[in-house]
Design a protein around this motif. Structure first.
Motif, PDB file in Angstrom:
ATOM      1  N   LYS A 135      63.808  36.820  75.204  1.00  0.00           N
ATOM      2  CA  LYS A 135      64.773  35.981  75.907  1.00  0.00           C
ATOM      3  C   LYS A 135      64.965  36.440  77.353  1.00  0.00           C
ATOM      4  CE  LYS A 135      67.601  34.450  71.974  1.00  0.00           C
ATOM      5  NZ  LYS A 135      67.518  32.985  72.237  1.00  0.00           N
ATOM      6  N   LEU A 136      64.827  37.744  77.587  1.00  0.00           N
ATOM      7  CA  LEU A 136      65.023  38.289  78.931  1.00  0.00           C
ATOM      8  C   LEU A 136      63.729  38.302  79.747  1.00  0.00           C
ATOM      9  CD1 LEU A 136      67.501  41.187  78.136  1.00  0.00           C
ATOM     10  CD2 LEU A 136      67.997  39.016  79.293  1.00  0.00           C
ATOM     11  N   SER A 137      62.747  37.541  79.301  1.00  0.00           N
ATOM     12  CA  SER A 137      61.464  37.383  79.994  1.00  0.00           C
ATOM     13  C   SER A 137      61.201  35.903  80.202  1.00  0.00           C
ATOM     14  CB  SER A 137      60.329  37.991  79.160  1.00  0.00           C
ATOM     15  OG  SER A 137      60.620  39.301  78.740  1.00  0.00           O
ATOM     16  N   GLY A 138      60.348  35.604  81.162  1.00  0.00           N
ATOM     17  CA  GLY A 138      59.878  34.230  81.320  1.00  0.00           C
ATOM     18  C   GLY A 138      60.743  33.337  82.175  1.00  0.00           C
ATOM     19  N   GLY A 139      61.775  33.871  82.815  1.00  0.00           N
ATOM     20  CA  GLY A 139      62.621  33.049  83.666  1.00  0.00           C
ATOM     21  C   GLY A 139      63.548  32.144  82.874  1.00  0.00           C
ATOM     22  N   GLY A 140      64.175  31.202  83.591  1.00  0.00           N
ATOM     23  CA  GLY A 140      65.089  30.279  82.935  1.00  0.00           C
ATOM     24  C   GLY A 140      66.536  30.648  83.160  1.00  0.00           C
ATOM     25  N   PRO A 141      67.434  29.964  82.446  1.00  0.00           N
ATOM     26  CA  PRO A 141      68.868  30.197  82.641  1.00  0.00           C
ATOM     27  C   PRO A 141      69.318  31.563  82.132  1.00  0.00           C
ATOM     28  CG  PRO A 141      68.489  28.715  80.790  1.00  0.00           C
ATOM     29  CD  PRO A 141      67.159  28.919  81.444  1.00  0.00           C
ATOM     30  N   ALA A 142      70.495  31.965  82.584  1.00  0.00           N
ATOM     31  CA  ALA A 142      71.062  33.247  82.169  1.00  0.00           C
ATOM     32  C   ALA A 142      71.219  33.287  80.651  1.00  0.00           C
ATOM     33  CB  ALA A 142      72.408  33.471  82.857  1.00  0.00           C
ATOM     34  N   VAL A 143      71.051  34.483  80.124  1.00  0.00           N
ATOM     35  CA  VAL A 143      71.039  34.676  78.674  1.00  0.00           C
ATOM     36  C   VAL A 143      72.341  35.321  78.217  1.00  0.00           C
ATOM     37  CG1 VAL A 143      69.928  35.935  76.773  1.00  0.00           C
ATOM     38  CG2 VAL A 143      68.529  34.902  78.583  1.00  0.00           C
TER      39      VAL A 143
END
Length: 308
Positions: A135-143
């Motif tokens: 989840k903390l890889s690959g970019g995208g919205p905050a987790v």
């Protein structure tokens, strides 16, 4: 070959082996090996920190991929491990794999001030860690993640793809985690495709994968595979417990080619009987004589099968 077969070696990351370590990894890089692995036992003062050493060696090479065999997860909290992995990946052009397990030698781990987990909790933390690192890889919205063992709130993932995840699972519960969320399996205790451990463990991985809609074939098996490379063929290449001893180049090529074609092996991490490769001549024979011959034999057989 239809899928990449990985060939690597286990390097000695002892503090007293620094010059030899760098020479070995650079030689393996030049000779075309895919992987270098290092043990991760942070409670042993004679060893270099594995991830610091991987960063150093990846910075001194061009092609080879590094991984901890396997990461001591309990001493490396998953959110920070995610940052370490994505940083190494960004710095090296993606040349890192996450090797990880649920935990081993808990007496020594707890001696470092890490809370001791029950076997069940250790497996749960293991699965949560893999999920969170992805989840903390690959970019995208905050987790935001609320697990039993790991919690993060509005943390931006790194804009770097998650690495492959290979586990050192041993027990049924951790094997099932491998089937659900991992990309590969490193059978522990140098078990290979002819071992009882493989015969009883691999079906657990496959069943768990199928239970969540995955193709079991997606989870590949990579073997830690020590042995001697001899000048002449040995009369016997396996001991009374059916463990590989080694043999001539030809015997190695036959054994590994059969492992790929008949048992679906996806890779081999070579070591001398000591558990490391420290003799550069032996490393060269592995990289320049055995590995190319196995690749050629597998490709030839696969081409023949495709031609009918």
């Amino acid at each position: 070959m239809s899928e990449k077969i990985f060939f690597g070696f286990c390097a000695n990351n002892g503090i007293g082996k620094v010059p030899d370590l760098l020479s070995a990894v650079q030689q393996a890089d030049r000779d075309g090996l895919d992987l270098v692995s290092m043990f991760d036992h942070p409670y042993v003062g004679d060893y270099l920190d594995t991830y610091a050493t991987l960063g150093f060696t990846l910075g001194a090479t061009q092609r080879i991929t590094g991984f901890a065999n396997v990461t001591n997860l309990a001493t490396r909290p998953a959110p920070m491990l995610a940052r370490t992995l994505t940083s190494l990946s960004a710095l090296s052009g993606g040349r890192v794999v996450l090797g990880v397990g649920a935990g081993f030698q808990w007496d020594r781990i707890s001696d470092m001030g890490v809370p001791r987990l029950s076997p069940s909790d250790a497996v749960n933390a293991f699965e949560e860690a893999i999920v969170l690192i992805r989840k903390l890889s690959g970019g995208g919205p905050a987790v935001t993640y609320e697990g039993k063992h790991y919690r993060v709130n509005q943390i931006d993932p790194a804009p770097v793809a998650a690495p492959l995840v290979w586990t050192g699972s041993a027990g049924p519960k951790s094997l099932a985690v491998t089937g659900r969320v991992a990309d590969g399996w490193l059978p522990p205790l140098i078990a290979d495709w002819l071992s009882e451990r493989y015969r009883t463990s691999r079906p657990i991985i496959d069943e768990a994968a199928a239970s969540v809609g995955r193709d079991p074939g997606e989870i590949r098996t990579i073997y830690n595979f020590p042995g001697r490379i001899t000048d002449r063929p040995l009369a016997v290449t396996r001991d009374e417990d059916n463990r590989w001893i080694g043999g001539s180049v030809g015997q190695w090529v036959d054994e590994l080619t059969g492992a790929v074609l008949e048992h679906g092996a996806a890779g081999f991490n070579f070591a001398e009987p000591s558990g490391f490769v420290e003799d550069l001549t032996v490393l060269s024979r592995w990289a320049t004589e055995i590995v190319p011959a196995v690749r050629e034999a597998v490709a030839k057989e696969e081409a023949g099968r495709a031609a009918g």
